[in-house]
Design an enzyme around this catalytic site. Sequence first.
Site, PDB file in Angstrom:
ATOM      1  N   ASP A   1      -9.398  -9.771   9.029  1.00  0.00           N
ATOM      2  CA  ASP A   1      -8.848  -8.427   8.743  1.00  0.00           C
ATOM      3  C   ASP A   1      -9.819  -7.282   9.021  1.00  0.00           C
ATOM      4  O   ASP A   1      -9.390  -6.221   9.455  1.00  0.00           O
ATOM      5  CB  ASP A   1      -8.411  -8.373   7.269  1.00  0.00           C
ATOM      6  CG  ASP A   1      -7.538  -7.168   6.957  1.00  0.00           C
ATOM      7  OD1 ASP A   1      -6.677  -6.823   7.792  1.00  0.00           O
ATOM      8  OD2 ASP A   1      -7.718  -6.568   5.882  1.00  0.00           O
TER       9      ASP A   1
ATOM     10  N   HIS B   1     -10.556  -2.365  11.600  1.00  0.00           N
ATOM     11  CA  HIS B   1      -9.471  -3.204  11.077  1.00  0.00           C
ATOM     12  C   HIS B   1      -9.231  -4.345  12.071  1.00  0.00           C
ATOM     13  O   HIS B   1      -8.227  -4.374  12.777  1.00  0.00           O
ATOM     14  CB  HIS B   1      -8.228  -2.315  10.928  1.00  0.00           C
ATOM     15  CG  HIS B   1      -7.121  -2.930  10.145  1.00  0.00           C
ATOM     16  ND1 HIS B   1      -5.813  -2.550  10.287  1.00  0.00           N
ATOM     17  CD2 HIS B   1      -7.119  -3.899   9.188  1.00  0.00           C
ATOM     18  CE1 HIS B   1      -5.060  -3.250   9.461  1.00  0.00           C
ATOM     19  NE2 HIS B   1      -5.823  -4.071   8.791  1.00  0.00           N
TER      20      HIS B   1
ATOM     21  N   TYR C   1      -1.672  -3.434  -6.863  1.00  0.00           N
ATOM     22  CA  TYR C   1      -1.384  -4.259  -5.693  1.00  0.00           C
ATOM     23  C   TYR C   1      -2.395  -4.111  -4.564  1.00  0.00           C
ATOM     24  O   TYR C   1      -2.758  -2.994  -4.182  1.00  0.00           O
ATOM     25  CB  TYR C   1       0.008  -3.920  -5.140  1.00  0.00           C
ATOM     26  CG  TYR C   1       0.505  -5.006  -4.220  1.00  0.00           C
ATOM     27  CD1 TYR C   1       1.119  -6.144  -4.737  1.00  0.00           C
ATOM     28  CD2 TYR C   1       0.295  -4.939  -2.858  1.00  0.00           C
ATOM     29  CE1 TYR C   1       1.535  -7.168  -3.907  1.00  0.00           C
ATOM     30  CE2 TYR C   1       0.712  -5.961  -2.018  1.00  0.00           C
ATOM     31  CZ  TYR C   1       1.328  -7.070  -2.552  1.00  0.00           C
ATOM     32  OH  TYR C   1       1.731  -8.094  -1.737  1.00  0.00           O
TER      33      TYR C   1
ATOM     34  N   LYS D   1      -9.632  -2.316   1.752  1.00  0.00           N
ATOM     35  CA  LYS D   1      -9.393  -1.167   2.641  1.00  0.00           C
ATOM     36  C   LYS D   1     -10.163   0.068   2.174  1.00  0.00           C
ATOM     37  O   LYS D   1     -10.674   0.821   2.990  1.00  0.00           O
ATOM     38  CB  LYS D   1      -7.903  -0.847   2.707  1.00  0.00           C
ATOM     39  CG  LYS D   1      -7.024  -2.041   3.021  1.00  0.00           C
ATOM     40  CD  LYS D   1      -7.259  -2.587   4.399  1.00  0.00           C
ATOM     41  CE  LYS D   1      -6.451  -3.859   4.569  1.00  0.00           C
ATOM     42  NZ  LYS D   1      -6.003  -4.171   5.860  1.00  0.00           N
TER      43      LYS D   1
ATOM     44  N   CYS E   1       0.847  -7.858  11.553  1.00  0.00           N
ATOM     45  CA  CYS E   1       1.161  -8.073  12.980  1.00  0.00           C
ATOM     46  C   CYS E   1       0.490  -9.338  13.503  1.00  0.00           C
ATOM     47  O   CYS E   1       0.334  -9.499  14.716  1.00  0.00           O
ATOM     48  CB  CYS E   1       0.734  -6.878  13.818  1.00  0.00           C
ATOM     49  SG  CYS E   1       1.780  -5.449  13.589  1.00  0.00           S
TER      50      CYS E   1
ATOM     51  N   ARG F   1       1.887 -12.344  -0.636  1.00  0.00           N
ATOM     52  CA  ARG F   1       0.547 -12.627  -0.114  1.00  0.00           C
ATOM     53  C   ARG F   1      -0.059 -13.887  -0.723  1.00  0.00           C
ATOM     54  O   ARG F   1       0.290 -14.286  -1.836  1.00  0.00           O
ATOM     55  CB  ARG F   1      -0.380 -11.445  -0.470  1.00  0.00           C
ATOM     56  CG  ARG F   1       0.038 -10.121   0.165  1.00  0.00           C
ATOM     57  CD  ARG F   1      -0.485  -9.992   1.547  1.00  0.00           C
ATOM     58  NE  ARG F   1       0.035  -8.836   2.268  1.00  0.00           N
ATOM     59  CZ  ARG F   1      -0.569  -8.316   3.341  1.00  0.00           C
ATOM     60  NH1 ARG F   1      -1.697  -8.818   3.780  1.00  0.00           N
ATOM     61  NH2 ARG F   1      -0.023  -7.308   3.981  1.00  0.00           N
TER      62      ARG F   1
ATOM     63  N   ARG G   1       0.847  -1.196   0.000  1.00  0.00           N
ATOM     64  CA  ARG G   1       0.000   0.000   0.000  1.00  0.00           C
ATOM     65  C   ARG G   1       0.879   1.242   0.000  1.00  0.00           C
ATOM     66  O   ARG G   1       1.968   1.240   0.562  1.00  0.00           O
ATOM     67  CB  ARG G   1      -0.900   0.033   1.240  1.00  0.00           C
ATOM     68  CG  ARG G   1      -2.168  -0.787   1.100  1.00  0.00           C
ATOM     69  CD  ARG G   1      -3.049  -0.654   2.305  1.00  0.00           C
ATOM     70  NE  ARG G   1      -2.448  -1.270   3.465  1.00  0.00           N
ATOM     71  CZ  ARG G   1      -1.868  -0.621   4.462  1.00  0.00           C
ATOM     72  NH1 ARG G   1      -1.822   0.704   4.456  1.00  0.00           N
ATOM     73  NH2 ARG G   1      -1.341  -1.275   5.472  1.00  0.00           N
TER      74      ARG G   1
ATOM     75  N   SER H   1      -1.426  -3.873  10.019  1.00  0.00           N
ATOM     76  CA  SER H   1      -1.133  -4.853   8.972  1.00  0.00           C
ATOM     77  C   SER H   1       0.158  -5.601   9.297  1.00  0.00           C
ATOM     78  O   SER H   1       1.123  -4.999   9.775  1.00  0.00           O
ATOM     79  CB  SER H   1      -0.963  -4.146   7.628  1.00  0.00           C
ATOM     80  OG  SER H   1      -2.129  -3.446   7.307  1.00  0.00           O
TER      81      SER H   1
HETATM   82  O1  SAT Z   1      -2.632  -4.447   0.924  1.00  0.00           O
HETATM   83  S1  SAT Z   1      -3.653  -4.636   1.945  1.00  0.00           S
HETATM   84  O2  SAT Z   1      -4.093  -3.352   2.471  1.00  0.00           O
HETATM   85  O3  SAT Z   1      -4.803  -5.322   1.408  1.00  0.00           O
HETATM   86  C1  SAT Z   1      -3.028  -5.596   3.202  1.00  0.00           C
HETATM   87  C2  SAT Z   1      -2.793  -4.839   4.426  1.00  0.00           C
HETATM   88  O4  SAT Z   1      -1.991  -3.902   4.413  1.00  0.00           O
HETATM   89  O5  SAT Z   1      -3.405  -5.171   5.456  1.00  0.00           O
HETATM   90 MN    MN Z   2      -5.197  -5.390   7.141  1.00  0.00          MN
END
Ligand code: SAT
Ligand code: MN
Length: 595
Positions: free
Chosen positions: A286, A237, A208, A217, A261, A375, A80, A259
């Site tokens: 998530d 989140h 991405y 998000k 963690c 991922r 991100r 993210s």
């Molecule tokens: O790239 S994402 O936002 O989907 C994954 C994350 O950062 O939690």
């Molecule tokens: Mn996340």
Amino acid sequence: MATAPRALTPLSQLAKPVADWVANVASLTKPDRIHWCDGSHGEIRELRSELIASGELHALEQKNFPGCDLYRSHPGDVARVEKVTFICTTKQDDAGPNNLWMSPADGHARMRELFSGCMKGRTLYVVPYCMGPIDSPLARCGVEITDSAYVVLNMAIMTRMGRPALERIASGDTFVRGLHSIGELDPNRRFIMHYPEDLAIESFGSGYGGNALLGKKCHALRIASWQARQEGWLAEHMLIVGLENPAGEQHYIAAAFPSACGKTNLAMLIPPDSLKGWKVTTVGDDIAWLHPGADGRLWAINPEAGYFGVVPGTNPSTNRNAYDMIRRDTLFTNVAVTADNQPWWEGLDSGAPVTDWQGRPYDPKNGPSAHPNSRFTVAATQNPSYSPHAEDPQGVPISAIVFGGRRRSVAPLVYEARDFNHGVLLGAGMASEQTAAAEGKVGIVRRDPMAMKPFCGYNFADYWAHWLDIGARLARPPRIYHVNWFRRDAQGKFLWPGFGDNLRVLAWMLERSAGRGGATETAIGNLPRASDLNLAGLDIAPDALAALLAIDNAEWRKEAAEIRAYLGEFGSRLPAALVHELAALEARLALRAWS
Ligand code: SAT
Ligand code: MN
């Protein structure tokens, strides 16, 4: 006489507001073709074969990894990008100091220029989707227009994508409009714009994850948090995990961590052998949408249908469920490949990479073979611990809310808020070390309230006020906790084993909820004594345990001062009740000395 089956209305004619918007976008972006996604297996199969034929997708070894593919993103497009993510509201203050702001007019003008003609030679995909169980009154729909077939494949896994979602929109549901183009993947021509007042998103220049899968998000957190404030709920989140204790009592916990963690690992936790009789089920990993219920409790749905999880470190001892689940029908992004054409990543104890995430011959000099933010995209239904209640339209009732950061010091293993309002301060004061999930320097501690710093679609001051309002409306509010699995000793070694053993901490929370668990009151909240935790079968040095449950008064005074400085950025908009909670914390710290 049998009647012939009625022909289905073509998707392009099902919902006029969608069709009109698609026509407008097409006249701006000039695609060669328009494809309306119905979400059928046939459609996904076809898209997959097309991408494999064009070389964009790489089929992995199919005997051991049936249905698994690898996608390599552009090396400059692997996470991100927060510095080009904007909230475009009429008033700048509504976005708050926690967001980058642009006026809606400026945002649209800039994006119009980028989108103009950008789909020439490409296919425009119309992706109708539903966030949340399709029959849930708590679910919300959206339509993403994208020129990336990879995005379509991801959205098909991550959301309820296709005809049923468009039918829901056709029956009058509002929908979020998300326009996405990968553009030229030029980092200098990359923007992710949100227009919460119009329920719209415009994303250009990245293919991405959270930049491009707009249901995740952008919709389910940034736009939904705004909607939730207007409608009286919360978009968070958070993972949602179900815990059944040996007595058969079923509870659900919602937990917010930044993210990368460990949300996915905690959501799919496997109880250690020594904790007999516990059952753990996953509702979500998530995002949670939390609604006050008629019974005074908070109820949660997972708006997503799949997991977009961090791959490195996944192995049978860290997360057996995830390890098993990603051996079929999984879309891998940016992992390495073995000589047998199997996916490989750091943390596996067998096999070896021959090709790195960029497709180059593996050379340790170039860093890890799999990208640290590589991922897996996989359907939630493949999770062996998928909760039988994950798709309940009304959601599941939440007994405890957990906030957690990645802190090498200061924050103890766990502590409990004195009450809901104090819990809001625990969330607002969260901090965590930066991870590879977003661009930036890994390891720097930053304030990340409620793990929502990158995702709250409006001013944090208003958001905390909204949290306090929700708490006031709950006759049976969940207890609130803060955890830190990442505390280290002077040598930098983790003090707590984490993973399955985290259940020991969650079990204590549930004992507290039931009025049974013991605790000691401290200035920062209630802490378990070692004797309050079920440590059966855990090999941990008494020193390590003492360090995990210790609070250093001087460190905490410094922490409180940092929280005060951070909250100060929000000025007079800060809710009085939160300021009061902070002052009360400072007063308790001043009164008592632990060190
Ligand atoms: O790239 S994402 O936002 O989907 C994954 C994350 O950062 O939690
Ligand atoms: Mn996340």
